[in-house]
Motif scaffolding. Structure first.
Motif, PDB file in Angstrom:
ATOM      1  N   TYR A   2       0.836  -1.192   0.000  1.00  0.00           N
ATOM      2  CA  TYR A   2       0.000   0.000   0.000  1.00  0.00           C
ATOM      3  C   TYR A   2       0.874   1.247   0.000  1.00  0.00           C
ATOM      4  CZ  TYR A   2       1.251   0.926   4.777  1.00  0.00           C
ATOM      5  OH  TYR A   2       1.987   1.215   5.897  1.00  0.00           O
ATOM      6  N   THR A   8      -4.586   3.976  -1.556  1.00  0.00           N
ATOM      7  CA  THR A   8      -5.876   3.570  -1.015  1.00  0.00           C
ATOM      8  C   THR A   8      -6.453   4.755  -0.257  1.00  0.00           C
ATOM      9  OG1 THR A   8      -7.007   2.118   0.536  1.00  0.00           O
ATOM     10  CG2 THR A   8      -4.713   2.626   1.020  1.00  0.00           C
ATOM     11  N   TYR A  16      -6.200  -1.964   9.946  1.00  0.00           N
ATOM     12  CA  TYR A  16      -6.183  -2.027   8.480  1.00  0.00           C
ATOM     13  C   TYR A  16      -4.937  -2.768   7.989  1.00  0.00           C
ATOM     14  CZ  TYR A  16      -5.747  -0.602   3.610  1.00  0.00           C
ATOM     15  OH  TYR A  16      -5.593  -0.623   2.249  1.00  0.00           O
ATOM     16  N   SER A  20      -5.188  -6.390   6.241  1.00  0.00           N
ATOM     17  CA  SER A  20      -4.767  -6.429   4.839  1.00  0.00           C
ATOM     18  C   SER A  20      -3.694  -7.490   4.625  1.00  0.00           C
ATOM     19  CB  SER A  20      -4.228  -5.063   4.404  1.00  0.00           C
ATOM     20  OG  SER A  20      -5.239  -4.088   4.431  1.00  0.00           O
ATOM     21  N   THR A  21      -2.759  -7.567   5.562  1.00  0.00           N
ATOM     22  CA  THR A  21      -1.687  -8.556   5.448  1.00  0.00           C
ATOM     23  C   THR A  21      -2.237  -9.965   5.574  1.00  0.00           C
ATOM     24  OG1 THR A  21      -0.173  -6.952   6.466  1.00  0.00           O
ATOM     25  CG2 THR A  21       0.570  -9.240   6.346  1.00  0.00           C
ATOM     26  N   THR A  23      -5.215 -10.953   4.787  1.00  0.00           N
ATOM     27  CA  THR A  23      -5.949 -11.242   3.554  1.00  0.00           C
ATOM     28  C   THR A  23      -4.993 -11.597   2.422  1.00  0.00           C
ATOM     29  OG1 THR A  23      -7.760  -9.769   4.183  1.00  0.00           O
ATOM     30  CG2 THR A  23      -7.536 -10.285   1.838  1.00  0.00           C
TER      31      THR A  23
END
Length: 223
Positions: A2, A8, A16, A20-21, A23
């Motif tokens: 990111y 983003t 977050y 995110s990591t 996912t």
């Protein structure tokens, strides 16, 4: 990735970054449990992950990471993150990377990759992350409790002046007493001594944590 590969509009919080990591790992087919190896500021994200999703963590190796002994940013600190629009545009155009490519030959080869990827680039996402620094630390530290997850904390303190001399000699390929003295003096201030005492108390409190000291710079993984 990111802020480096793609912007983003999300608020860059500890939640977050961790989610995110997680996912990304799942999407790549890499299943928990994980061994985390955070460096520096990532210590708060690994801490948030450890206590929010403990079943996903096998062990953690902290590489000279920030911790509850780390001071929060002051208002003056945060001013540096309010990057002028022109710099953000130059970042988007890749001008700064081109500049680095031209002048990077002046640096030792092992530092080339680090120099070419500057974590303080001027993306909107990274600016947002730095503006949330205090908030993200508080979110992580508020979760801390003793647990049995195996942890290793690698510190980089110079415990003797000879440590500083050896480090400087290795770094510059030659002895440099003046440089060694500056590195040594920087760790002997009242602020640094108080920090190390508070850090030791934190590491004692989290449970199942071994501490190893490797005299060097904050970027110990380069050495």
């Amino acid at each position: 990735g990111y802020g480096v590969c793609e912007e983003t509009d999300a608020e860059i919080t500890a939640k977050y970054i961790v989610d995110s990591t997680r996912t990304a790992l799942r999407n790549a087919g890499i299943e928990a449990p994980y061994t985390l190896m955070p460096h520096s500021m990532s210590g708060m994200y690994a801490t948030y992950w450890e206590y929010t999703y403990p079943e996903e963590i096998d062990s953690i190796i902290f590489l000279d990471t920030i911790n509850p002994a780390t001071m929060e940013d002051t208002e003056e600190d945060q001013k540096q993150y309010r990057t002028p629009l022109l710099y953000q545009i130059l970042y988007k155009l890749g001008v700064n990377r081109s500049f680095n490519d031209i002048f990077v030959s002046a640096y030792r080869d092992e530092f080339t990759a680090l120099f070419n990827y500057n974590p303080k680039e001027y993306s909107r996402s990274i600016i947002n992350e730095m503006m949330n620094f205090n908030q993200n630390m508080r979110a992580a530290w508020s979760l801390i409790k003793e647990d049995e997850i195996p942890k290793l904390y690698v510190s980089t303190d110079f415990e003797t002046f000879e440590d500083a001399e050896a480090f400087v000699t290795a770094l510059y390929d030659m002895p440099d007493p003046d440089a060694a003295q500056k590195w040594w003096d920087a760790q002997q201030t009242e602020t640094e001594i108080a920090y190390r005492e508070k850090r030791a108390a934190y590491l004692e409190s989290i449970g199942n944590c071994e501490v190893v000291n490797i005299p060097g710079s904050h970027f110990i993984y380069n050495q």
